[in-house]
Design a protein around this motif. Sequence first.
Motif, short mmCIF file in Angstrom:
data_model
loop_
_atom_site.label_atom_id
_atom_site.label_comp_id
_atom_site.label_asym_id
_atom_site.label_seq_id
_atom_site.Cartn_x
_atom_site.Cartn_y
_atom_site.Cartn_z
N VAL A 89 0.99 -1.29 0.17
CA VAL A 89 -0.01 0.18 -0.16
C VAL A 89 1.09 1.24 -0.13
O VAL A 89 1.42 1.40 0.24
CB VAL A 89 -0.94 -0.14 1.39
CG1 VAL A 89 -1.77 1.70 1.65
CG2 VAL A 89 -1.78 -1.34 1.14
N TYR A 90 0.69 2.25 -1.06
CA TYR A 90 1.88 3.47 -1.03
C TYR A 90 0.53 4.43 -0.50
O TYR A 90 -0.33 4.70 -0.96
CB TYR A 90 1.92 3.96 -2.78
CG TYR A 90 3.25 2.42 -2.42
CD1 TYR A 90 2.70 1.66 -3.47
CD2 TYR A 90 4.24 2.87 -2.43
CE1 TYR A 90 3.57 0.43 -3.98
CE2 TYR A 90 4.56 1.83 -2.68
CZ TYR A 90 4.71 0.30 -3.34
OH TYR A 90 5.48 -0.36 -3.62
N LEU A 91 1.02 5.00 0.69
CA LEU A 91 0.23 6.05 1.40
C LEU A 91 1.18 7.25 1.00
O LEU A 91 2.03 7.11 0.88
CB LEU A 91 0.55 6.25 2.46
CG LEU A 91 -0.07 4.43 3.10
CD1 LEU A 91 0.13 4.27 4.75
CD2 LEU A 91 -1.61 4.90 3.76
N CYS A 92 0.11 8.77 1.31
CA CYS A 92 0.69 9.56 0.88
C CYS A 92 0.04 10.48 2.34
O CYS A 92 -1.47 10.33 2.19
CB CYS A 92 -0.33 10.33 -0.71
SG CYS A 92 0.21 12.09 -1.03
N ALA A 93 1.00 11.62 2.79
CA ALA A 93 0.40 12.47 3.64
C ALA A 93 0.50 13.74 3.28
O ALA A 93 2.26 14.36 3.02
CB ALA A 93 1.25 11.93 4.62
N SER A 94 0.15 14.68 3.82
CA SER A 94 0.25 16.36 3.74
C SER A 94 0.25 16.68 5.32
O SER A 94 -0.41 16.19 6.06
CB SER A 94 -0.32 16.56 2.61
OG SER A 94 -1.83 16.94 2.93
N SER A 95 1.16 17.68 5.05
CA SER A 95 0.70 18.86 6.57
C SER A 95 0.76 20.04 5.89
O SER A 95 1.62 20.86 4.98
CB SER A 95 2.53 17.98 7.41
OG SER A 95 3.76 19.08 6.81
N LEU A 96 0.59 20.80 6.85
CA LEU A 96 0.08 22.37 6.57
C LEU A 96 1.51 22.86 6.13
O LEU A 96 1.88 23.94 6.03
CB LEU A 96 -0.46 22.67 7.79
CG LEU A 96 -0.79 24.95 7.16
CD1 LEU A 96 -1.84 24.81 5.74
CD2 LEU A 96 -2.20 24.84 8.96
N PHE A 105 -3.20 11.97 6.73
CA PHE A 105 -2.77 10.65 5.48
C PHE A 105 -3.72 10.44 4.58
O PHE A 105 -5.06 10.66 5.35
CB PHE A 105 -2.51 9.14 6.10
CG PHE A 105 -0.88 9.12 6.70
CD1 PHE A 105 -0.69 10.27 7.59
CD2 PHE A 105 -0.12 8.58 5.66
CE1 PHE A 105 0.62 9.92 8.24
CE2 PHE A 105 0.97 8.34 6.13
CZ PHE A 105 1.59 9.05 7.46
N GLY A 106 -3.71 10.05 3.45
CA GLY A 106 -4.77 9.65 2.51
C GLY A 106 -4.74 8.03 2.72
O GLY A 106 -4.73 7.75 3.30
N PRO A 107 -6.27 7.64 1.87
CA PRO A 107 -6.64 6.16 2.39
C PRO A 107 -5.46 5.31 1.05
O PRO A 107 -5.39 4.16 2.28
CB PRO A 107 -7.92 6.31 1.48
CG PRO A 107 -7.60 7.28 0.91
CD PRO A 107 -6.90 8.54 1.13
N GLY A 108 -4.06 5.65 1.37
CA GLY A 108 -3.84 4.49 0.11
C GLY A 108 -3.48 4.17 -0.90
O GLY A 108 -5.21 4.25 -1.50
#
Lengths: 114, 112
Positions: A89-96, A105-108
């Motif tokens: 599973v490839y997960l993406c995350a972002s921060s302000l 995190f996104g759902p992947g």
Amino acid sequence: GAGVSQSPRYKVAKRGQDVALRCDPISGHVSLFWYQQALGQGPEFLTYFQNEAQLDKSGLPSDRFFAERPEGSVSTLKIQRTQQEDSAVYLCASSLRQAPDTQYFGPGTRLTVL
Amino acid sequence: LAKTTQPISMDSYEGQEVNITCSHNNIATNDYITWYQQFPSQGPRFIIQGYKTKVTNEVASLFIPADRKSSTLSLPRVSLSDTAVYYCLGPYSGAGSYQLTFGKGTKLSVIP
């Protein structure tokens, strides 16, 4: 959108094919991260962007992996010549703000390489 | 980066309080302790973060003793929907700290 979105949610590829995984971070978020999560394991860091600049790609497992964020918003993780060991599973995350900051995190995307 | 150690799994009955302890013996002076929760087929979700003593929010409480070598996540009156994997993360400061290091986490199973 309200959160981080990723597409596709599921991807099946034959060994040797190239794949592209998309991440739409939360609007206005400066930082973007990619993680890889194998079955039964915690996520492992792949790469980090601050706006369009890729500040750290030390976690990318090989030169078959490439990530970009050309306009400082949407990001794409590309895997060339996929191998079975890329299944995860490839997960993406972002921060302000710039790291360190709380990551959302996104759902992947679940990638299965046959 | 500070290494964290936590139990692989825990079981609890509905309505009970659950405490998950994490050890982080070599935590740096500026490091915060952060906990994430992950449900199946979802990305991790930030729960709580603290530096010392006690932090409480609408989801959980976090207790960190004076020596900061461990921390305890407390979930009050768990329900079936709290079944998830809980990750304790140590490093959250300084250069290179954006690399969240998850480990295997603690799989919490809430039993009816």
